[in-house]
Design an enzyme around this catalytic site. Structure first.
Site, PDB file in Angstrom:
ATOM      1  N   GLU A   1      -3.874   3.390   6.510  1.00 34.92           N
ATOM      2  CA  GLU A   1      -3.872   3.140   5.058  1.00 34.92           C
ATOM      3  C   GLU A   1      -4.585   4.292   4.340  1.00 34.92           C
ATOM      4  OE1 GLU A   1      -4.773  -0.852   3.769  1.00 34.92           O
ATOM      5  OE2 GLU A   1      -5.789  -0.115   1.983  1.00 34.92           O
TER       6      GLU A   1
ATOM      7  N   SER B   1     -10.353  -0.552   4.259  1.00 35.11           N
ATOM      8  CA  SER B   1      -9.534  -0.756   5.458  1.00 35.11           C
ATOM      9  C   SER B   1      -8.881   0.559   5.865  1.00 35.11           C
ATOM     10  CB  SER B   1      -8.439  -1.788   5.179  1.00 35.11           C
ATOM     11  OG  SER B   1      -9.042  -3.038   4.933  1.00 35.11           O
TER      12      SER B   1
ATOM     13  N   ARG C   1       0.822  -1.231   0.000  1.00 37.78           N
ATOM     14  CA  ARG C   1       0.000   0.000   0.000  1.00 37.78           C
ATOM     15  C   ARG C   1       0.852   1.278   0.000  1.00 37.78           C
ATOM     16  NH1 ARG C   1      -2.310  -3.656  -1.133  1.00 37.78           N
ATOM     17  NH2 ARG C   1      -3.999  -4.705  -0.038  1.00 37.78           N
TER      18      ARG C   1
HETATM   19  C1  LIG Z   1     -15.583  -0.712   0.160  1.00 38.94           C
HETATM   20  C2  LIG Z   1     -14.111  -0.520  -0.107  1.00 38.94           C
HETATM   21  C3  LIG Z   1     -13.301  -1.616  -0.326  1.00 38.94           C
HETATM   22  C4  LIG Z   1     -11.938  -1.440  -0.593  1.00 38.94           C
HETATM   23  N1  LIG Z   1     -11.175  -2.543  -0.810  1.00 38.94           N
HETATM   24  C5  LIG Z   1      -9.864  -2.396  -1.073  1.00 38.94           C
HETATM   25  C6  LIG Z   1      -9.036  -3.547  -1.326  1.00 38.94           C
HETATM   26  O1  LIG Z   1      -9.492  -4.677  -1.357  1.00 38.94           O
HETATM   27  N2  LIG Z   1      -7.726  -3.334  -1.537  1.00 38.94           N
HETATM   28  C7  LIG Z   1      -7.168  -2.080  -1.541  1.00 38.94           C
HETATM   29  O2  LIG Z   1      -5.957  -1.967  -1.755  1.00 38.94           O
HETATM   30  N3  LIG Z   1      -7.924  -0.985  -1.300  1.00 38.94           N
HETATM   31  C8  LIG Z   1      -9.247  -1.112  -1.078  1.00 38.94           C
HETATM   32  N4  LIG Z   1     -10.014  -0.007  -0.842  1.00 38.94           N
HETATM   33  C9  LIG Z   1      -9.383   1.339  -0.799  1.00 38.94           C
HETATM   34  C10 LIG Z   1      -9.377   2.084  -2.139  1.00 38.94           C
HETATM   35  O3  LIG Z   1     -10.424   1.653  -2.988  1.00 38.94           O
HETATM   36  C11 LIG Z   1      -8.032   1.937  -2.857  1.00 38.94           C
HETATM   37  O4  LIG Z   1      -6.979   2.473  -2.082  1.00 38.94           O
HETATM   38  C12 LIG Z   1      -8.013   2.615  -4.222  1.00 38.94           C
HETATM   39  O5  LIG Z   1      -6.798   2.311  -4.850  1.00 38.94           O
HETATM   40  C13 LIG Z   1      -8.169   4.129  -4.148  1.00 38.94           C
HETATM   41  O6  LIG Z   1      -8.412   4.599  -5.476  1.00 38.94           O
HETATM   42  P1  LIG Z   1      -9.151   5.995  -5.692  1.00 38.94           P
HETATM   43  O7  LIG Z   1      -9.213   6.272  -7.135  1.00 38.94           O
HETATM   44  O8  LIG Z   1     -10.442   6.013  -4.976  1.00 38.94           O
HETATM   45  O9  LIG Z   1      -8.120   6.970  -4.999  1.00 38.94           O
HETATM   46  P2  LIG Z   1      -8.442   8.264  -4.111  1.00 38.94           P
HETATM   47  O10 LIG Z   1      -9.104   7.841  -2.848  1.00 38.94           O
HETATM   48  O11 LIG Z   1      -9.117   9.269  -4.945  1.00 38.94           O
HETATM   49  O12 LIG Z   1      -6.966   8.734  -3.767  1.00 38.94           O
HETATM   50  C14 LIG Z   1      -6.173   7.939  -2.897  1.00 38.94           C
HETATM   51  C15 LIG Z   1      -4.731   8.479  -2.953  1.00 38.94           C
HETATM   52  O13 LIG Z   1      -4.208   8.227  -4.261  1.00 38.94           O
HETATM   53  C16 LIG Z   1      -3.794   9.462  -4.855  1.00 38.94           C
HETATM   54  N5  LIG Z   1      -4.119   9.388  -6.282  1.00 38.94           N
HETATM   55  C17 LIG Z   1      -5.331   9.194  -6.839  1.00 38.94           C
HETATM   56  N6  LIG Z   1      -5.227   9.214  -8.185  1.00 38.94           N
HETATM   57  C18 LIG Z   1      -3.919   9.427  -8.457  1.00 38.94           C
HETATM   58  C19 LIG Z   1      -3.180   9.577  -9.673  1.00 38.94           C
HETATM   59  N7  LIG Z   1      -3.762   9.508 -10.861  1.00 38.94           N
HETATM   60  N8  LIG Z   1      -1.835   9.795  -9.586  1.00 38.94           N
HETATM   61  C20 LIG Z   1      -1.230   9.879  -8.386  1.00 38.94           C
HETATM   62  N9  LIG Z   1      -1.884   9.776  -7.199  1.00 38.94           N
HETATM   63  C21 LIG Z   1      -3.214   9.555  -7.241  1.00 38.94           C
HETATM   64  C22 LIG Z   1      -4.595  10.536  -4.168  1.00 38.94           C
HETATM   65  O14 LIG Z   1      -3.959  11.783  -4.268  1.00 38.94           O
HETATM   66  C23 LIG Z   1      -4.640   9.999  -2.747  1.00 38.94           C
HETATM   67  O15 LIG Z   1      -3.446  10.276  -2.063  1.00 38.94           O
HETATM   68  C24 LIG Z   1     -11.376  -0.144  -0.605  1.00 38.94           C
HETATM   69  C25 LIG Z   1     -12.206   0.970  -0.396  1.00 38.94           C
HETATM   70  C26 LIG Z   1     -13.559   0.780  -0.153  1.00 38.94           C
HETATM   71  C27 LIG Z   1     -14.443   1.992   0.041  1.00 38.94           C
END
Ligand SMILES: Cc1cc2nc3c(=O)[nH]c(=O)nc-3n(C[C@H](O)[C@H](O)[C@H](O)COP(=O)(O)OP(=O)(O)OC[C@H]3O[C@@H](n4cnc5c(N)ncnc54)[C@H](O)[C@@H]3O)c2cc1C
Length: 309
Positions: free
Chosen positions: A297, A227, A176
């Site tokens: 996380e 998480s 992560r």
């Molecule tokens: C119900 C649920 C289940 C989940 N299950 C998992 C799982 O199984 N495994 C897991 O790893 N995570 C899980 N997550 C967490 C989350 O979905 C992941 O971390 C996902 O990768 C975040 O993507 P996002 O586009 O929503 O990022 P955001 O929440 O929009 O951003 C997260 C971070 O990434 C950065 N970021 C976003 N886009 C970019 C980009 N293009 N370039 C550089 N930085 C960027 C942002 O600035 C921020 O710091 C879960 C979340 C939920 C709500």
């Protein structure tokens, strides 16, 4: 570009959408938090590049995907949020067989696209409610797979609007966490991903199985951010939190889920402050009771007090 009230952006060739005073609770999965001064949703990669070229060098920039791993404090964000979800959405198969996916593509769409093209190994993306950009930034993963295992190259953009093509060797990649070896600020705009040949029907069945596992174990009926803490080596954050009697613990409308102790749900109108205080309370209690200092996380950004610009 909607220039109606744009003060600091002079480039008339921009084709994206600029909004002011944007309620970030509408853009994060916790459905809580403050207001961003500005939000720019670029039309495409070239438009994003031009926007960045034109941005004052001291302007704080935050990149947002689906906001599924993000808490924006109630005081909001001074600066500009770049919203990539819904716009950088191209998906295609390259001549060498790699899948090209832009940063705004949701994980579920990537998984379905891979299945449609008879590729296996992308199934785990289906249940992660983030974008390709967010999954690259977090090295998101589950069920034994992680995003960067599938990456051959990524395309990034920096503050000056310069594009780079990079590969895994350019990054320090861990559980992560992902950081550019040379440091500096760059954002992901696209990735080339490699998957094995597979049978579309088998892959779709596997996706269904993985999604039903989530429904059973996660509180998907209430706003959450997945998480909250990383699992410590050899253990599970959820196990430690439960062991400390924290399941169901509430601060305001933020609550440690009864279904999955490493999830904090918004059971009503939780503020970002409620959620952050509950995160801090869980961290302190687990440390006191087990000696383990859990690492967060979810990413927490923004101001405690209202941004006055
Ligand atoms: C119900 C649920 C289940 C989940 N299950 C998992 C799982 O199984 N495994 C897991 O790893 N995570 C899980 N997550 C967490 C989350 O979905 C992941 O971390 C996902 O990768 C975040 O993507 P996002 O586009 O929503 O990022 P955001 O929440 O929009 O951003 C997260 C971070 O990434 C950065 N970021 C976003 N886009 C970019 C980009 N293009 N370039 C550089 N930085 C960027 C942002 O600035 C921020 O710091 C879960 C979340 C939920 C709500």
């Amino acid at each position: 570009m909607n220039m109606a009230d744009s003060k600091h952006i002079s480039n008339l060739l921009l084709r994206g959408t600029l909004r002011h005073k944007v309620d970030m609770s509408r853009y994060v999965s916790w459905r809580a938090g403050g207001v961003a001064e500005r939000m720019y949703q670029p039309a495409d990669i070239e438009d994003l590049r031009m926007f960045l070229c034109d941005l004052p060098p001291d302007e704080p920039v935050y990149v947002l995907g689906l906001g599924s791993n993000l808490l924006v404090r109630d005081g909001g964000l001074c600066g500009t949020v770049l919203l990539l979800h819904g716009v950088l959405s191209e998906l295609r198969i390259e001549e060498d067989g790699a899948v090209y996916a832009e940063a705004g593509v949701p994980g579920a769409k990537l998984a379905r696209f891979a299945a449609l093209n008879n590729r296996s190994g992308a199934e785990f993306f289906a249940g992660i409610p983030g974008t390709v950009g967010g999954m690259l930034a977090m090295n998101a993963g589950c069920y034994g797979s992680q995003t960067w295992e599938k990456v051959s190259n990524v395309m990034t953009v920096n503050r000056r609007g310069e594009i780079n093509i990079r590969n895994a060797a350019d990054y320090e990649i861990g559980y992560r966490q992902v950081a550019l070896h040379k440091g500096g600020e760059e954002w992901f705009v696209a990735a080339w991903l490699n998957f094995e040949p597979g049978n579309g029907d088998t892959v779709r069945r596997e996706i269904k199985t993985l999604l039903s596992k989530r429904i059973v174990s996660q509180p998907l009926n209430l706003p959450n951010a997945g998480s909250v803490f990383r699992n410590p080596p050899g253990d599970y954050a959820a196990r430690l939190i439960e062991q400390c009697g924290l399941k169901g613990k509430r601060i305001g409308a933020a609550q440690v889920s009864e279904k999955h102790a490493n999830f904090i749900v918004n059971s009503g109108k939780a503020s970002a402050t409620d959620i952050e205080q509950l995160i801090n309370h869980v961290h302190a209690t687990v440390e006191q009771c087990t000696g383990v200092s859990l690492l967060c996380e979810v990413r927490i950004i923004g101001e405690q007090k209202k941004c006055n610009k």
